[in-house]
Write an enzyme that holds these catalytic residues in place. Structure first.
Site: not given
Ligand code: ADP
Length: 192
Positions: A88, A138, A149, A13, A127
């Site tokens: 969300r 992160r 998540r 996204k 990532r």
């Protein structure tokens, strides 16, 4: 054009929002980035959300809605915006509709990036490995937080698919192809 990009964590996204925003000359607004900036800056909001974000849980609706309400009314967003990571929850989607309606505006499209869950964990851990090289990982890009998540996405965010389909503004795009192919499909969805 007022757009929402919908998709699970790791669906691409963020990347696609930035690309579309450049093309359309409107800002890409990522609530995740805004919240991470607040955490780094150590603002009161940042201190409030840090632990929640690290666990991979959603921060309170009221807090994010307030951030978005302020952000979408700034001058650079007057001709449109792309929301990445918001809404969300159904409560957030309703709040967004109300905010827009108050200004006699509405969303044009909600673009859903479809990806199968099996590929998501690999993408995120990838990532994290890449980010490690630049020392910029992160806090929630680890297996434990990712599981949370994904569970949050399934429970809280997936209902938005029905919500926006009922409004007739949802369009699906296959998010499993290359970044350029996904960008092309998103453009096709917008042109269709
Ligand atoms: P991803 O989609 O990869 O999980 P984001 O950068 O969009 O990552 O979001 C990271 C975290 O920020 C979320 O796990 C959550 O804690 C918080 N967050 C971002 N946007 C929202 C939102 N709209 N509502 C609640 N929490 C949010």
């Amino acid at each position: 054009m007022r757009l929402v990009l919908l998709g699970p964590p790791g669906s691409g996204k963020g990347t696609q929002a930035v690309r579309l925003a450049k093309q359309l000359d409107i800002p890409a607004l990522s609530t995740g980035d805004m919240l991470r900036a607040a955490v780094s800056a150590g603002t009161p909001v940042g201190m409030q959300v840090k632990a929640t974000m690290e666990r991979g849980e959603l921060v309170p609706d009221k807090l994010v809605v307030a951030i978005v309400a302020e952000r979408i009314r700034r001058p650079d967003a007057r001709f449109g915006f792309i929301l990445d990571g918001f809404p969300r929850t159904v409560a957030q989607a309703e709040a967004l509709d109300d905010l827009l309606q108050a200004d006699r505006l509405r969303l044009d499209w909600v673009l859903q990036l479809k990806v199968d869950e099996a590929s998501l964990l690999g993408r995120i851990l990838n990532r994290a490995t890449e980010a490690m090289a630049s020392g910029n990982v992160r806090a929630d890009d680890n297996e434990a937080a990712l599981r949370v998540r994904l569970a949050e996405y399934r429970a809280q965010t997936e209902p938005l698919i029905t919500y926006y389909r009922a409004q007739g503004i949802l369009r699906d795009v296959d998010g499993l192809r290359s970044m350029d192919e996904v960008t092309a499909s998103l453009n096709e969805a917008l042109d269709a």
